[in-house]
Write a protein that holds these residues in place. Structure first.
Motif, PDB file in Angstrom:
ATOM      1  N   ILE A 107      34.099  37.401  42.754  1.00 31.71           N
ATOM      2  CA  ILE A 107      35.318  37.875  41.888  1.00 31.71           C
ATOM      3  C   ILE A 107      36.548  38.175  42.576  1.00 31.71           C
ATOM      4  O   ILE A 107      37.753  37.618  42.269  1.00 31.71           O
ATOM      5  CB  ILE A 107      34.864  38.769  40.533  1.00 31.71           C
ATOM      6  N   ASP A 108      36.613  38.861  43.964  1.00 22.30           N
ATOM      7  CA  ASP A 108      37.324  39.008  44.975  1.00 22.30           C
ATOM      8  C   ASP A 108      38.418  37.705  45.515  1.00 22.30           C
ATOM      9  O   ASP A 108      39.871  38.024  46.099  1.00 22.30           O
ATOM     10  CB  ASP A 108      37.129  40.403  45.886  1.00 22.30           C
ATOM     11  N   HIS A 109      37.371  36.942  45.958  1.00 25.74           N
ATOM     12  CA  HIS A 109      38.066  35.691  46.957  1.00 25.74           C
ATOM     13  C   HIS A 109      39.181  34.865  45.559  1.00 25.74           C
ATOM     14  O   HIS A 109      39.696  34.208  45.712  1.00 25.74           O
ATOM     15  CB  HIS A 109      37.277  34.823  46.896  1.00 25.74           C
ATOM     16  N   ILE A 110      38.653  35.025  44.269  1.00 26.30           N
ATOM     17  CA  ILE A 110      38.956  34.204  43.067  1.00 26.30           C
ATOM     18  C   ILE A 110      40.267  35.393  42.842  1.00 26.30           C
ATOM     19  O   ILE A 110      41.976  34.708  42.790  1.00 26.30           O
ATOM     20  CB  ILE A 110      39.101  33.985  41.804  1.00 26.30           C
ATOM     21  N   GLU A 111      40.255  36.254  43.029  1.00 27.97           N
ATOM     22  CA  GLU A 111      41.766  37.045  42.305  1.00 27.97           C
ATOM     23  C   GLU A 111      42.622  36.598  43.652  1.00 27.97           C
ATOM     24  O   GLU A 111      44.188  36.885  43.466  1.00 27.97           O
ATOM     25  CB  GLU A 111      41.541  38.588  42.305  1.00 27.97           C
ATOM     26  N   THR A 112      42.301  37.154  44.268  1.00 26.83           N
ATOM     27  CA  THR A 112      43.226  36.966  45.738  1.00 26.83           C
ATOM     28  C   THR A 112      43.986  36.262  46.496  1.00 26.83           C
ATOM     29  O   THR A 112      45.403  35.656  46.585  1.00 26.83           O
ATOM     30  CB  THR A 112      42.724  37.773  47.522  1.00 26.83           C
TER      31      THR A 112
END
Ligand code: C2E
Ligand code: CA
Ligand code: CA
Ligand code: CA
Length: 278
Positions: A128-133
């Motif tokens: 999720i973090d990677h997609i958000e960033t």
């Protein structure tokens, strides 16, 4: 196991040893390929079958090995999963796609992007973090993102998959079930998942013009998926006959060599223009 069975290292096994060595080499080289940026992405248009417009492009990873040449993603994604490198690879792919999409959006192209996830990515806490960033507010405003997850990945750990899918939905991405029809799941199981799109596996589409059984399967899958409120994509459209049948049956999106092969980002603008002029 070699220590326990000394014969296995002395007795030459034609074919088996070569493929094992190839795997070891690819696993070692993949690490470098990720870090030296030897991987690139190609993009294949997904067209609205009713209007013929390109609505999104699917990102497909490419690796040209300096000695071995083209390595199929089927081969090296599997090896990345086996060797603990899949999350590093997915993180790299997300970064590349975000950079490519920023360029084509700035160049005035209006195409959403579909990204493939590995089954193991669904249980990766940092996904999720990677997609958000990578896909920040800038992207959210202008880019429609779809994530393609295979049917078998969803069925491996449905509970955990469900939790991840819910979080992804909160980010506003569209979720697509890839390779539908190749696993053992049913449409009734899909109904319980927060997915919006179903991609009929190309094995049912490639010979659609000549195989009455495939026609029956594809047509009824489209009808049932629509009944459940899902959009349907057909991949592997290789001829005009298949395209026409899918159009007659109300399939939503289509993809395949008949429309366009996957292309390098530099060729995307020309490819989309040619499709529009068709
Ligand atoms: P997939 O997600 O089912 O992708 C569709 C594959 O079908 C692609 O092969 C595409 O080039 C090919 N294809 C498209 N249209 C046609 C057609 O008309 N006829 C035929 N015969 N083939 C067609 P590709 O690029 O070799 O990818 C193979 C698989 O590797 C993908 O299957 C996907 O499972 C995996 N893969 C590719 N890129 C990525 C990636 O970035 N991340 C992950 N996790 N997996 C990827
Ligand atoms: Ca896919
Ligand atoms: Ca597929
Ligand atoms: Ca596949």
């Amino acid at each position: 196991q070699a220590e326990n069975h000394p014969e296995s290292i002395t007795r030459y096994q034609p074919g088996r040893d070569e493929s094992h060595l190839r795997e070891l080499q690819l696993i070692a080289d993949l690490h470098n390929a990720i870090h030296n940026h030897d991987l690139s992405m190609n993009y294949q248009p997904k067209l609205d079958i009713r209007t013929g417009q390109v609505t999104q492009v699917e990102a497909l990873v490419r690796w040209i090995h300096p000695e071995l040449g083209f390595i199929s993603p089927e081969e090296f994604i599997f090896l990345a999963e086996q060797s603990g490198q899949i999350h590093g690879l997915t993180a790299h792919i997300l970064q590349r796609v975000a950079a490519d999409a920023r360029q084509w959006t700035e160049a005035g192209l209006d195409a959403g992007v579909a990204i493939n996830l590995s089954a193991m990515d669904l249980t990766w806490p940092d996904l999720i973090d990677h997609i958000e960033t990578n896909f920040d507010d800038w992207h959210h405003d202008r880019l429609r993102i779809t994530l393609e997850v295979t049917e078998s990945a969803l069925m491996q750990d449905p509970e955990e998959a469900l939790a991840t899918l819910r979080k992804l939905r909160e980010l506003g991405v569209t979720l697509s079930v890839d390779d539908f029809g190749t696993g053992y799941s049913s449409l009734s199981q899909m109904r319980k998942l927060p997915v919006q799109e179903l991609k009929i596996d190309k094995s049912f589409v490639l010979r659609l013009d000549a195989e009455p059984q495939d026609q029956l399967i594809v047509k009824s899958t489209i009808d049932m998926a629509h009944g459940l409120g899902l959009k349907v994509v057909a991949e592997g459209i290789e001829n005009l006959e298949a395209w026409r049948l899918l159009q007659a049956w109300g399939c939503d999106l289509g993809q395949g060599f008949h429309l366009s092969r996957p292309v390098a980002p530099a060729d995307l603008a020309d490819t989309l223009r040619a499709l529009d002029a068709r």
